[in-house]
Design a protein around this motif. Structure first.
Motif, PDB file in Angstrom:
ATOM      1  N   SER A  10      10.985 -63.075  61.889  1.00  0.00           N
ATOM      2  CA  SER A  10      12.061 -63.084  62.881  1.00  0.00           C
ATOM      3  C   SER A  10      13.029 -64.223  62.611  1.00  0.00           C
ATOM      4  CB  SER A  10      11.478 -63.220  64.290  1.00  0.00           C
ATOM      5  OG  SER A  10      10.635 -62.121  64.585  1.00  0.00           O
ATOM      6  N   ARG A  11      12.458 -65.398  62.260  1.00  0.00           N
ATOM      7  CA  ARG A  11      13.317 -66.548  61.952  1.00  0.00           C
ATOM      8  C   ARG A  11      14.137 -66.291  60.702  1.00  0.00           C
ATOM      9  NH1 ARG A  11       8.778 -69.691  63.533  1.00  0.00           N
ATOM     10  NH2 ARG A  11       8.176 -69.992  61.345  1.00  0.00           N
ATOM     11  N   ASN A  12      13.528 -65.641  59.698  1.00  0.00           N
ATOM     12  CA  ASN A  12      14.265 -65.335  58.468  1.00  0.00           C
ATOM     13  C   ASN A  12      15.419 -64.375  58.728  1.00  0.00           C
ATOM     14  OD1 ASN A  12      12.634 -66.977  56.920  1.00  0.00           O
ATOM     15  ND2 ASN A  12      11.258 -65.315  56.297  1.00  0.00           N
ATOM     16  N   ILE A  13      15.152 -63.370  59.569  1.00  0.00           N
ATOM     17  CA  ILE A  13      16.203 -62.408  59.925  1.00  0.00           C
ATOM     18  C   ILE A  13      17.321 -63.112  60.688  1.00  0.00           C
ATOM     19  CG2 ILE A  13      16.749 -60.375  61.312  1.00  0.00           C
ATOM     20  CD1 ILE A  13      13.915 -59.340  60.677  1.00  0.00           C
ATOM     21  N   ALA A  14      16.915 -63.964  61.645  1.00  0.00           N
ATOM     22  CA  ALA A  14      17.902 -64.691  62.451  1.00  0.00           C
ATOM     23  C   ALA A  14      18.745 -65.616  61.579  1.00  0.00           C
ATOM     24  CB  ALA A  14      17.197 -65.491  63.546  1.00  0.00           C
ATOM     25  N   SER A  15      18.096 -66.346  60.662  1.00  0.00           N
ATOM     26  CA  SER A  15      18.837 -67.263  59.788  1.00  0.00           C
ATOM     27  C   SER A  15      19.756 -66.491  58.842  1.00  0.00           C
ATOM     28  CB  SER A  15      17.871 -68.139  58.994  1.00  0.00           C
ATOM     29  OG  SER A  15      17.063 -67.348  58.137  1.00  0.00           O
ATOM     30  N   GLY A  16      19.290 -65.313  58.403  1.00  0.00           N
ATOM     31  CA  GLY A  16      20.116 -64.476  57.548  1.00  0.00           C
ATOM     32  C   GLY A  16      21.357 -63.993  58.281  1.00  0.00           C
ATOM     33  N   MET A  17      21.197 -63.593  59.530  1.00  0.00           N
ATOM     34  CA  MET A  17      22.332 -63.141  60.329  1.00  0.00           C
ATOM     35  C   MET A  17      23.324 -64.273  60.578  1.00  0.00           C
ATOM     36  SD  MET A  17      21.914 -59.937  60.757  1.00  0.00           S
ATOM     37  CE  MET A  17      23.134 -59.594  62.023  1.00  0.00           C
ATOM     38  N   LEU A  22      28.463 -66.972  59.502  1.00  0.00           N
ATOM     39  CA  LEU A  22      29.208 -68.171  59.109  1.00  0.00           C
ATOM     40  C   LEU A  22      30.102 -67.904  57.892  1.00  0.00           C
ATOM     41  CD1 LEU A  22      26.516 -70.968  59.600  1.00  0.00           C
ATOM     42  CD2 LEU A  22      28.512 -70.496  61.032  1.00  0.00           C
ATOM     43  N   ASN A  23      29.613 -67.098  56.956  1.00  0.00           N
ATOM     44  CA  ASN A  23      30.424 -66.769  55.782  1.00  0.00           C
ATOM     45  C   ASN A  23      31.633 -65.913  56.163  1.00  0.00           C
ATOM     46  OD1 ASN A  23      29.264 -67.989  53.392  1.00  0.00           O
ATOM     47  ND2 ASN A  23      27.477 -66.724  53.740  1.00  0.00           N
ATOM     48  N   ILE A  24      31.418 -64.953  57.057  1.00  0.00           N
ATOM     49  CA  ILE A  24      32.538 -64.130  57.533  1.00  0.00           C
ATOM     50  C   ILE A  24      33.529 -64.996  58.297  1.00  0.00           C
ATOM     51  CG2 ILE A  24      33.186 -62.254  59.089  1.00  0.00           C
ATOM     52  CD1 ILE A  24      30.550 -60.880  58.363  1.00  0.00           C
ATOM     53  N   LEU A  26      34.082 -68.164  57.840  1.00  0.00           N
ATOM     54  CA  LEU A  26      34.816 -68.963  56.857  1.00  0.00           C
ATOM     55  C   LEU A  26      35.869 -68.121  56.146  1.00  0.00           C
ATOM     56  CD1 LEU A  26      35.324 -71.428  55.066  1.00  0.00           C
ATOM     57  CD2 LEU A  26      33.388 -70.710  53.644  1.00  0.00           C
ATOM     58  N   GLY A  27      35.489 -66.911  55.715  1.00  0.00           N
ATOM     59  CA  GLY A  27      36.424 -66.055  54.992  1.00  0.00           C
ATOM     60  C   GLY A  27      37.636 -65.673  55.819  1.00  0.00           C
ATOM     61  N   VAL A  28      37.392 -65.267  57.052  1.00  0.00           N
ATOM     62  CA  VAL A  28      38.497 -64.868  57.937  1.00  0.00           C
ATOM     63  C   VAL A  28      39.219 -66.099  58.474  1.00  0.00           C
ATOM     64  CG1 VAL A  28      39.101 -63.678  60.086  1.00  0.00           C
ATOM     65  CG2 VAL A  28      37.341 -62.717  58.574  1.00  0.00           C
ATOM     66  N   GLY A  29      38.453 -67.130  58.830  1.00  0.00           N
ATOM     67  CA  GLY A  29      39.039 -68.333  59.429  1.00  0.00           C
ATOM     68  C   GLY A  29      39.971 -69.062  58.490  1.00  0.00           C
ATOM     69  N   ALA A  30      39.594 -69.187  57.217  1.00  0.00           N
ATOM     70  CA  ALA A  30      40.443 -69.894  56.254  1.00  0.00           C
ATOM     71  C   ALA A  30      41.795 -69.210  56.108  1.00  0.00           C
ATOM     72  CB  ALA A  30      39.742 -69.963  54.902  1.00  0.00           C
ATOM     73  N   VAL A  31      41.797 -67.887  56.174  1.00  0.00           N
ATOM     74  CA  VAL A  31      43.055 -67.140  56.065  1.00  0.00           C
ATOM     75  C   VAL A  31      43.858 -67.237  57.348  1.00  0.00           C
ATOM     76  CG1 VAL A  31      44.043 -64.824  55.831  1.00  0.00           C
ATOM     77  CG2 VAL A  31      42.184 -65.545  54.316  1.00  0.00           C
ATOM     78  N   MET A  32      43.200 -67.038  58.483  1.00  0.00           N
ATOM     79  CA  MET A  32      43.920 -66.985  59.760  1.00  0.00           C
ATOM     80  C   MET A  32      44.527 -68.336  60.150  1.00  0.00           C
ATOM     81  SD  MET A  32      44.009 -63.910  60.536  1.00  0.00           S
ATOM     82  CE  MET A  32      44.889 -64.193  62.064  1.00  0.00           C
ATOM     83  N   VAL A  33      43.787 -69.435  59.934  1.00  0.00           N
ATOM     84  CA  VAL A  33      44.349 -70.742  60.307  1.00  0.00           C
ATOM     85  C   VAL A  33      45.536 -71.095  59.417  1.00  0.00           C
ATOM     86  CG1 VAL A  33      42.195 -71.630  61.262  1.00  0.00           C
ATOM     87  CG2 VAL A  33      42.720 -72.032  58.845  1.00  0.00           C
ATOM     88  N   THR A  34      45.508 -70.604  58.189  1.00  0.00           N
ATOM     89  CA  THR A  34      46.642 -70.839  57.280  1.00  0.00           C
ATOM     90  C   THR A  34      47.870 -70.062  57.737  1.00  0.00           C
ATOM     91  OG1 THR A  34      45.116 -71.172  55.419  1.00  0.00           O
ATOM     92  CG2 THR A  34      47.414 -70.718  54.883  1.00  0.00           C
ATOM     93  N   LEU A 105      31.958 -64.558  49.250  1.00  0.00           N
ATOM     94  CA  LEU A 105      30.957 -65.436  49.849  1.00  0.00           C
ATOM     95  C   LEU A 105      29.624 -64.730  50.072  1.00  0.00           C
ATOM     96  CD1 LEU A 105      33.268 -67.181  52.471  1.00  0.00           C
ATOM     97  CD2 LEU A 105      32.286 -68.258  50.441  1.00  0.00           C
ATOM     98  N   LEU A 106      29.674 -63.447  50.441  1.00  0.00           N
ATOM     99  CA  LEU A 106      28.453 -62.724  50.799  1.00  0.00           C
ATOM    100  C   LEU A 106      27.758 -62.066  49.608  1.00  0.00           C
ATOM    101  CD1 LEU A 106      29.651 -61.013  54.105  1.00  0.00           C
ATOM    102  CD2 LEU A 106      27.986 -62.869  53.905  1.00  0.00           C
ATOM    103  N   PHE A 107      28.537 -61.572  48.648  1.00  0.00           N
ATOM    104  CA  PHE A 107      27.939 -60.748  47.593  1.00  0.00           C
ATOM    105  C   PHE A 107      28.129 -61.297  46.171  1.00  0.00           C
ATOM    106  CE2 PHE A 107      29.405 -57.846  51.026  1.00  0.00           C
ATOM    107  CZ  PHE A 107      28.152 -57.524  51.531  1.00  0.00           C
TER     108      PHE A 107
END
Length: 260
Positions: A10-17, A22-24, A26-34, A105-107
């Motif tokens: 359960s912890r592994n699944i939670a940490s994976g999620m 966080l990666n999503i 970062l990916g969306v946030g870096a673009v949107m704040v710019t 970031l994800l793949f």
């Protein structure tokens, strides 16, 4: 024991999620704040903060950590700069870059095979040289040449560090110098292809150097594989393909839509 295993899963699944989220972010946030700030500063800071582990080491390991993460940094920084130079309004290119950065970031980034290292390096070359070429109008030629050297060095090192060849200092420097030379030559031949109102802009030099990086790596691998039995015929196909493709781009696609 069964409860412990279940709790651990359960912890592994939670940490994976959380990692995916966080990666999503970062990916969306870096673009949107710019886009929203009409400045690359916040986007670049977000990319650098996401790499805090690179800098949270003892001084003697800092340079090694930076070199090991140069490709990822080049991709992140390039995405932010490309978004910034696309304009302050949200455009199709911004959405494409956000989606791609999330996919990176994800793949793409987590892959660790030799083929994956080649793909990662080619992505860094294409995005890094695209950003450098687009910024060239606002930067001194020396800065653009240094940026090109850094991209070539980082891409070559990223590939070679995954291979069995451990003495690759000269190879990485040569690749960096070739990139720098091409960038210097392109100061008076800077062609950028645009695609309508989408905001997508692809510099010719980015395409040429991405092709060169692929052929360069293929030739290096062939030389290592065949060693004393190496013949030019072993790399004839990719070399001819690369030369013909670059020649076609330079000769028939050099009527610039956008020329800086």
């Amino acid at each position: 024991m069964a409860d412990y295993v279940l709790a651990r899963k359960s912890r592994n699944i939670a940490s994976g999620m959380v990692h995916i989220f966080l990666n999503i972010l970062l990916g969306v946030g870096a673009v949107m704040v710019t886009v929203l700030s009409a400045s690359p500063v916040l986007g670049l800071l977000l990319v650098l903060v996401s790499k805090w582990r690179v800098f949270a080491v003892r001084g003697r390991y800092l340079w090694l950590n930076i070199k090991s993460n140069l490709v990822d940094l080049i991709v992140g920084v390039s995405v932010v700069l490309l978004v910034y130079y696309a304009g302050s309004a949200l455009m199709s290119v911004d959405i494409l870059l956000a989606l791609f950065y999330c996919a990176w970031l994800l793949f793409i980034k987590p892959m660790s095979s030799e083929k994956a290292a080649l793909v990662q390096s080619l992505v860094a070359v294409f995005l890094g040289m695209s950003a450098a070429a687009i910024m060239a109008a606002n930067l001194d030629a020396t800065v653009v040449v240094l940026l090109a050297f850094l991209v070539g060095y980082a891409a070559s090192r990223h590939i070679l560090v995954q291979s069995s060849d451990k003495d690759f200092t000269l190879t990485t420097l040569v690749c960096g110098l070739v990139f720098a030379e091409v960038a210097w030559l392109c100061q008076s031949w800077s062609i950028i292809y645009t695609f309508g109102a989408s905001g997508v802009r692809i510099p010719q030099v980015a395409i040429v150097l991405t092709i060169f990086a692929f052929v360069y790596n293929y030739a290096r691998q062939a030389m290592i594989k065949y060693q004393d039995d190496f013949r030019f015929k072993h790399i004839l196909g990719p070399v001819v393909f690369g030369v013909v493709l670059i020649g076609a781009i330079v000769i028939w696609f050099s009527n610039p839509i956008f020329n800086i």
